[in-house]
Enzyme design. Structure first.
Site, PDB file in Angstrom:
ATOM      1  N   SER A   9       0.844  -1.188   0.000  1.00  0.00           N
ATOM      2  CA  SER A   9       0.000   0.000   0.000  1.00  0.00           C
ATOM      3  C   SER A   9       0.876   1.233   0.000  1.00  0.00           C
ATOM      4  O   SER A   9       2.015   1.200   0.471  1.00  0.00           O
ATOM      5  CB  SER A   9      -0.912   0.014   1.236  1.00  0.00           C
ATOM      6  OG  SER A   9      -1.647   1.225   1.284  1.00  0.00           O
ATOM      7  N   HIS A  10       0.345   2.314  -0.490  1.00  0.00           N
ATOM      8  CA  HIS A  10       1.053   3.585  -0.419  1.00  0.00           C
ATOM      9  C   HIS A  10       1.188   4.062   1.022  1.00  0.00           C
ATOM     10  O   HIS A  10       2.018   4.910   1.318  1.00  0.00           O
ATOM     11  CB  HIS A  10       0.333   4.636  -1.270  1.00  0.00           C
ATOM     12  CG  HIS A  10       0.629   4.495  -2.724  1.00  0.00           C
ATOM     13  ND1 HIS A  10       0.146   3.454  -3.483  1.00  0.00           N
ATOM     14  CD2 HIS A  10       1.379   5.259  -3.534  1.00  0.00           C
ATOM     15  CE1 HIS A  10       0.584   3.599  -4.719  1.00  0.00           C
ATOM     16  NE2 HIS A  10       1.339   4.682  -4.780  1.00  0.00           N
ATOM     17  N   SER A  11       0.390   3.526   1.901  1.00  0.00           N
ATOM     18  CA  SER A  11       0.430   3.865   3.322  1.00  0.00           C
ATOM     19  C   SER A  11       0.886   2.651   4.119  1.00  0.00           C
ATOM     20  O   SER A  11       0.262   1.587   4.047  1.00  0.00           O
ATOM     21  CB  SER A  11      -0.964   4.293   3.800  1.00  0.00           C
ATOM     22  OG  SER A  11      -1.044   4.280   5.198  1.00  0.00           O
ATOM     23  N   ASP A  83      -2.467  -1.674  -3.800  1.00  0.00           N
ATOM     24  CA  ASP A  83      -3.592  -0.757  -3.695  1.00  0.00           C
ATOM     25  C   ASP A  83      -3.800   0.114  -4.939  1.00  0.00           C
ATOM     26  O   ASP A  83      -4.913   0.222  -5.414  1.00  0.00           O
ATOM     27  CB  ASP A  83      -3.506   0.102  -2.426  1.00  0.00           C
ATOM     28  CG  ASP A  83      -2.311   1.031  -2.356  1.00  0.00           C
ATOM     29  OD1 ASP A  83      -1.444   1.000  -3.257  1.00  0.00           O
ATOM     30  OD2 ASP A  83      -2.231   1.783  -1.368  1.00  0.00           O
ATOM     31  N   SER A  86       0.837   2.863  -9.177  1.00  0.00           N
ATOM     32  CA  SER A  86       2.295   2.856  -9.071  1.00  0.00           C
ATOM     33  C   SER A  86       2.792   1.750  -8.154  1.00  0.00           C
ATOM     34  O   SER A  86       3.940   1.312  -8.267  1.00  0.00           O
ATOM     35  CB  SER A  86       2.824   4.217  -8.611  1.00  0.00           C
ATOM     36  OG  SER A  86       2.373   4.536  -7.323  1.00  0.00           O
TER      37      SER A  86
END
Length: 143
Positions: A9-11, A83, A86
């Site tokens: 995930s980006h987070s 997610d 990218s």
């Protein structure tokens, strides 16, 4: 043989939360969370994803707080759940860089991770069967 999972995930917090939920269904399946830009921000980093792939594919190490009991058994591979766009690109780079047999599931990340975790508990699970179950999550109706 076993199949490991990686949630990208980006987070970092989102990845950890998704893994926390999926781990409830995962038994001894190794699930790794990876996310963030490595400096506390939003993003994904191929090297971090590669490290998670190696960890998820290393069934001789403990996963989800338990010991897999398979000290020398090889992994059947790793299913990667991502997610956003990218994250796919960076996961692809990480897979190319690693020696781990891994595939990216085209699945909603949370529901796919839960489905994959359940599928990975089957003693006859394969990389393909776990990926297929992760992708089947796109058919789940929430209402």
């Amino acid at each position: 043989m076993t199949v490991g999972l990686v949630v990208v995930s980006h987070s970092a917090r989102a990845a950890e939360g998704i893994v926390e939920i999926a781990a409830e269904m995962a038994g001894e399946t190794r699930i790794e969370a990876v996310g963030g830009d490595g400096r506390g921000g939003i993003g994904t980093v191929p090297d971090d994803i590669e490290d998670a792939l190696v960890a998820a594919g290393d069934v001789g190490r403990s996963g989800n707080g338990g010991d897999s009991g398979a000290d020398d058994d090889p992994s059947d591979g790793v299913v990667v759940l991502v997610d956003l766009g990218s994250a796919v690109m960076n996961a692809e780079v990480a897979i190319e860089l690693s020696d781990v047999d891994a595939v990216i599931a085209d699945a909603p990340v949370l529901e796919g991770a839960v489905n994959a975790a359940v599928a990975a508990t089957d003693p006859s699970a394969t990389l393909e069967s776990v990926r297929e179950q992760a992708e089947a999550a796109s058919e789940i109706s929430k209402v």
